[in-house]
Design a protein around this motif. Structure first.
Motif, PDB file in Angstrom:
ATOM      1  N   ARG A 835      46.983  63.062  21.278  1.00  0.00           N
ATOM      2  CA  ARG A 835      46.082  64.015  20.324  1.00  0.00           C
ATOM      3  C   ARG A 835      44.640  63.958  20.603  1.00  0.00           C
ATOM      4  O   ARG A 835      44.150  64.922  20.585  1.00  0.00           O
ATOM      5  CB  ARG A 835      46.899  63.828  18.920  1.00  0.00           C
ATOM      6  N   GLU A 836      44.362  62.754  20.525  1.00  0.00           N
ATOM      7  CA  GLU A 836      43.145  62.623  20.763  1.00  0.00           C
ATOM      8  C   GLU A 836      42.400  62.964  21.986  1.00  0.00           C
ATOM      9  O   GLU A 836      41.379  63.758  22.013  1.00  0.00           O
ATOM     10  CB  GLU A 836      42.606  60.797  20.730  1.00  0.00           C
ATOM     11  N   LEU A 837      43.088  62.793  23.160  1.00  0.00           N
ATOM     12  CA  LEU A 837      42.450  63.190  24.277  1.00  0.00           C
ATOM     13  C   LEU A 837      42.740  64.865  24.373  1.00  0.00           C
ATOM     14  O   LEU A 837      41.849  65.389  24.956  1.00  0.00           O
ATOM     15  CB  LEU A 837      43.564  62.668  25.601  1.00  0.00           C
ATOM     16  N   ASN A 838      43.685  65.418  23.888  1.00  0.00           N
ATOM     17  CA  ASN A 838      43.923  66.854  23.832  1.00  0.00           C
ATOM     18  C   ASN A 838      42.727  67.398  22.996  1.00  0.00           C
ATOM     19  O   ASN A 838      42.350  68.506  23.269  1.00  0.00           O
ATOM     20  CB  ASN A 838      45.313  67.193  23.462  1.00  0.00           C
ATOM     21  N   GLN A 839      42.579  66.901  21.955  1.00  0.00           N
ATOM     22  CA  GLN A 839      41.683  67.382  20.818  1.00  0.00           C
ATOM     23  C   GLN A 839      39.983  67.403  21.465  1.00  0.00           C
ATOM     24  O   GLN A 839      39.330  68.031  21.512  1.00  0.00           O
ATOM     25  CB  GLN A 839      41.368  66.362  19.734  1.00  0.00           C
TER      26      GLN A 839
END
Length: 912
Positions: A835-839
């Motif tokens: 989720r962090e990388l995608n955001q």
């Protein structure tokens, strides 16, 4: 000061309902409304005014003068964040600006705060937020700095910016009575600021004197990017919306007409600003409220040169100083057609600098007398002394030598022409004999039942040339050159390069001067061969050899200049740089070539169009997709007229326009053009031909973007059947087929294709070339999904770091690599990391692309799959519905990706 008991949104909503209703129904609407007495009184007052004004002016007067004026004021002393409002200092269609001072006691600071308009539409708010994103990217001494941001109590967003204590640039010039040179030096600083913004893919779109301040230290500050935009990913607003925020007197023709805006729009704005600095008025003498006059004047009426208009207050009094170069510079910047203006703000700046240095300017047609005049202007004393000596000598010799020189020149010209005609006739005879013999070999009588293909004909032709004409190396060189071109045309790049090198060797051994060929002619023959060799070697992947060949050509042309050959050499060098170097450097080189072609009567013909075609490719690599589409669309139109719709060059332009349209969201047009290029190329070329291969790749990529991965892979399969040579196009075919197989779930096949693509590219390009970024990153994801997780992540991070070094941490390529790392983390069950990388990827992408761009939608796809992995079906359904709506709005209705998501939504809904 507004009445705090009045809720302005309530007033506007109630006013709108009453204004649209019959007068007899208004009392009932007012009685049933949930409004305070003060609000009801305000609505009645506005309705009273509404009923007395002309119908055509209602919206302007009621909303523009009454309601907006009431709503936008902020009282002195009111606090926004840590800042206290002092007074209003400006307002316009895109917001109102206040001077404020820091009030939290941390330190002393004066700022400017820009607050969004009340009742701002969604479109207006979008562009207000866009301005914040733009300013956050721009850190330049001549651009006002963004310091902070927030929202008012009534949810109006605001920006906190550097406060510039100074005057508008034209007022500064008037107050200080600046001479021409000082004004031009200020203007150069404005050009630098605009050029910096363009380098960060931002255009301003509202350059005018009021938006350029000069502070107390004499430093220029460019303000107000309120109607600016990012050069890729954002569609232009409608004409009505755009006109609402701009100043008509300084708007460009394309803005008035509601057409797409580009860097050329800002070049026009700079030209209009320069006109004001020179004359004290706007180019057409318009005020800000003359819309009908503006349309006629800006779009149709030619601008009067600065030197020929009546001087306004603040203009340069000496009209003579503006004649010539400055008139021409302003005229070029203010062309109605964007493509006829300066190519960039930097080019306009350079012409002003040339003027100040008394050098020839690009805007003035070159001539011997003009260049001589510039030399005299730069070196008046030395030139005067030299001229007096020359005159004294020549007066005595001129009469006696003139007649002899004329007779000698005519005699030499006749002899040269006679020799050249004989040589060309002999070469033509030998070429005709060779071609006749080559094609007779394919006749039924000579073939005797054998199947003779093009490759065999070309090989036989090369053999015959090599075995003959040893006594005439100049003619042999020309024939080898012709055969090299034939091989190149059918996609045999290695053979073309080999034959071209043999043609050069013949010139090395030729006794050219006794054969009647001058040293200049010999140099030009060799330079032409070297330029062709550079082209063929670049296509075959021998980039170092290509660079060396072009460098030798440039050395020859420095000693023996020829404009046409210099333009060709610059074109091929620009192509090479675009592939292995910086797109900005390539654009500079290709524009230099374009400048030479434009000086020729035919603008270079097909060669000039080829140069613009390469320029479009460089813009695409930059990436400036709107400019790439605009440039190539113009090339396509000219090629259809000059070459026809089925010519290979025209097919290339169809493909280039299609891929640019894909980037700017014109999907239906892109599909039609890409399909046409692919289908027509297939009827003309073999699968080894570069045009057919690239057309297939473009069409396959479009199918893949629409969700038809199977169809995309099937388009590419015929090109990779059997033994294939390791060309750059072969690597691209393997790369894209690997990508499609990966999304079809055939990960082992995908990995094999991607490994082969990366291996081939590694032999062609340096390890950190951006041409290898995407194949290597896709290979990294395939490695991770097939079990080599550490190796895959390491490869993607390596690409990511190289991307950051070359293009910065906010480049959209970095977002792409973060997305792949996010998908790997999702596959490994590391959901928070995913989720962090995608955001992070999503945040970077939005700096380049709009919310509905397919590249950004990949982030939404990944977010949906993360939600499914967390068993949050409600969120996944919500995202899936949003994706379907977006895909339906941007893609053709038969796009497979739409059907696939509808099916997924049905499955999710049933299992929820």
């Amino acid at each position: 000061m507004p009445n705090r008991k009045i809720r302005l949104k309530t007033v506007k909503d109630l006013f709108d309902r009453c204004a649209e209703a019959a007068i007899s129904e208004r009392d009932a609407l007012l009685a049933s409304a949930e409004a305070s007495p003060e609000e009801l009184r305000e609505v009645k007052r506005l309705l009273s005014f509404h009923d007395t004004v002309d119908v055509s002016a209602q919206q302007t007067h009621i909303i523009g003068q009454q309601l907006r004026t009431l709503s936008q004021s902020i009282p002195s002393g009111q606090q926004l964040g840590p800042f206290a409002i002092e007074e209003e200092i400006g307002h316009g269609g895109m917001g109102i600006v206040f001077r404020a001072r820091r009030a939290d006691g941390s330190y002393e600071q004066q700022v400017a705060i820009k607050v969004a308009p009340s009742f701002a539409s969604a479109e207006e708010l979008k562009h207000f937020h866009q301005e914040r994103q733009i300013l956050a990217k721009l850190q330049h001494p001549n651009i006002a700095t963004l310091l902070d941001g927030g929202a008012t109590d009534d949810n109006r967003p605001y920006l906190v910016m550097e406060y510039v204590s100074g005057k508008a640039i034209h007022e500064h010039c008037l107050t200080h009575k600046l001479p021409l040179k000082a004004r031009l030096q200020l203007f150069i600083e404005v050009c630098k600021a605009v050029s910096y913004a363009h380098n960060h893919l931002i255009i301003h779109r509202d350059i005018k004197p009021e938006n350029v301040l000069v502070n107390e230290q004499g430093q220029v500050k460019l303000l107000d990017f309120g109607i600016g935009k990012a050069l890729q990913g954002e569609a232009d607003r409608t004409n009505a919306t755009a006109l609402q925020g701009m100043t008509l007197a300084y708007a460009s023709p394309e803005q008035i007409r509601g057409e797409r805006t580009t860097m050329a729009t800002d070049v026009y704005g700079l030209g209009a600003l320069l006109y004001c600095l020179l004359t004290g008025r706007s180019p057409h003498g318009l005020g800000n409220n003359c819309a009908e006059q503006a349309v006629e004047a800006i779009c149709r009426t030619e601008t009067t040169p600065p030197s020929r208009i009546r001087v306004e207050n603040g203009g340069i009094q000496d009209r003579k100083s503006l004649r010539g170069d400055l008139d021409n510079i302003v005229s070029k910047a203010l062309r109605k057609e964007p493509e006829r203006r300066y190519d960039s703000a930097r080019d306009l700046q350079r012409d002003i600098e040339r003027y100040l240095n008394r050098e020839p300017v690009q805007a003035t047609p070159s001539s011997l007398f003009y260049r001589a005049g510039r030399v005299l202007a730069r070196h008046p004393v030395a030139s005067g002394l030299a001229a007096s000596v020359v005159v004294a000598i020549n007066l005595g010799l001129a009469a006696s030598l003139y007649l002899a020189d004329q007779l000698r020149m005519e005699r030499d010209s006749l002899l040269d022409a006679q020799r050249e005609i004989k040589r060309q006739m002999y070469t033509a005879e030998r070429t005709t004999a060779l071609l006749t013999d080559m094609f007779e070999a394919a006749s039924p009588a000579r073939a005797q039942g054998r199947t003779v293909n093009v490759d065999q004909i070309l090989e036989d032709g090369a053999r015959k040339i090599r075995e003959t004409l040893d006594n005439d190396p100049a003619v042999k060189s020309q024939l080898l050159k012709s055969l090299a071109q034939l091989n190149y045309n059918v996609g045999k790049y290695h053979e073309a390069a080999t034959l071209q090198q043999e043609a050069l060797q013949q010139l090395d051994t030729a006794a050219l001067l006794p054969a009647g060929i001058s040293a200049t002619e010999a140099a030009h023959m060799r330079a032409e061969l070297l330029i062709g060799l550079g082209r063929y070697q670049r296509e075959s992947g021998a980039v170092n050899g290509a660079a060396a060949a072009l460098e030798e050509a440039f050395t020859l042309l420095e000693q023996y200049p020829d404009k046409r050959l210099q333009a060709q050499a610059l074109h091929r060098q620009g192509q090479l740089i675009s592939r292995v170097g910086s797109p900005d450097d390539a654009i500079e080189v290709l524009n230099a070539a374009k400048g030479i072609w434009q000086q020729m009567p035919d603008q270079g013909g097909a060669l000039g169009l080829a140069n613009n075609h390469s320029l479009s490719n460089a813009y695409f690599n930059k990436p400036d997709f709107p400019m790439a589409a605009q440039t190539e669309s113009a090339v396509l139109a000219e090629r259809i007229k000059l070459l026809g719709e089925s010519h290979p060059d025209t097919l290339n332009s169809y493909r280039f326009v299609a891929r640019s349209y894909m980037r700017v969201g014109r999907w239906q047009e892109a599909r039609e053009l890409a399909q046409r290029a692919y289908q027509v190329s297939g009827k003309i070329f073999s699968t080894e031909n570069k045009i057919f291969r690239h057309s297939a790749i473009t069409y396959a990529r479009l199918l893949g973007r629409l969700g038809d991965f199977q169809g995309a892979a099937e388009v590419l399969n015929p090109f990779l059947a059997g033994e294939v040579r390791e060309l750059e196009t072969t690597a691209e075919l393997f790369h894209h087929r690997g990508y499609f197989n990966f999304h079809l779930g055939h990960v082992a096949l995908a990995r094999a294709d991607l490994e082969r693509a990366v291996k081939i590219l590694g032999k062609i390009y340096p390890h950190n070339s951006d041409s290898t970024f995407l194949p290597r990153a896709n290979l990294g994801e395939a490695l991770a999904i097939t079990g080599d997780v550490a190796a895959g992540i390491e490869l993607i991070n390596q690409v990511k770091q190289e991307n950051i070094v070359q293009y910065g941490a906010d480049d959209y390529g970095v977002a792409s690599w973060n997305l792949r790392l996010a998908r790997i983390a999702l596959h490994e069950g590391k959901l928070e990391e995913a989720r962090e990388l995608n955001q992070l990827s999503h945040t970077i992408n939005l700096k380049t692309f709009s919310h509905d761009h397919p590249i950004v939608l990949q982030n939404d796809e990944t977010e949906m799959h993360i939600a499914l992995a967390q068993n949050d079906k409600s969120k996944a359904i919500q995202i899936c519905k949003r994706l379907i709506e977006t895909y339906e709005s941007i893609f053709p209705e038969d796009a497979p990706i739409i059907a696939r998501h509808r099916q997924l939504l049905e499955q999710l809904t049933k299992s929820a």
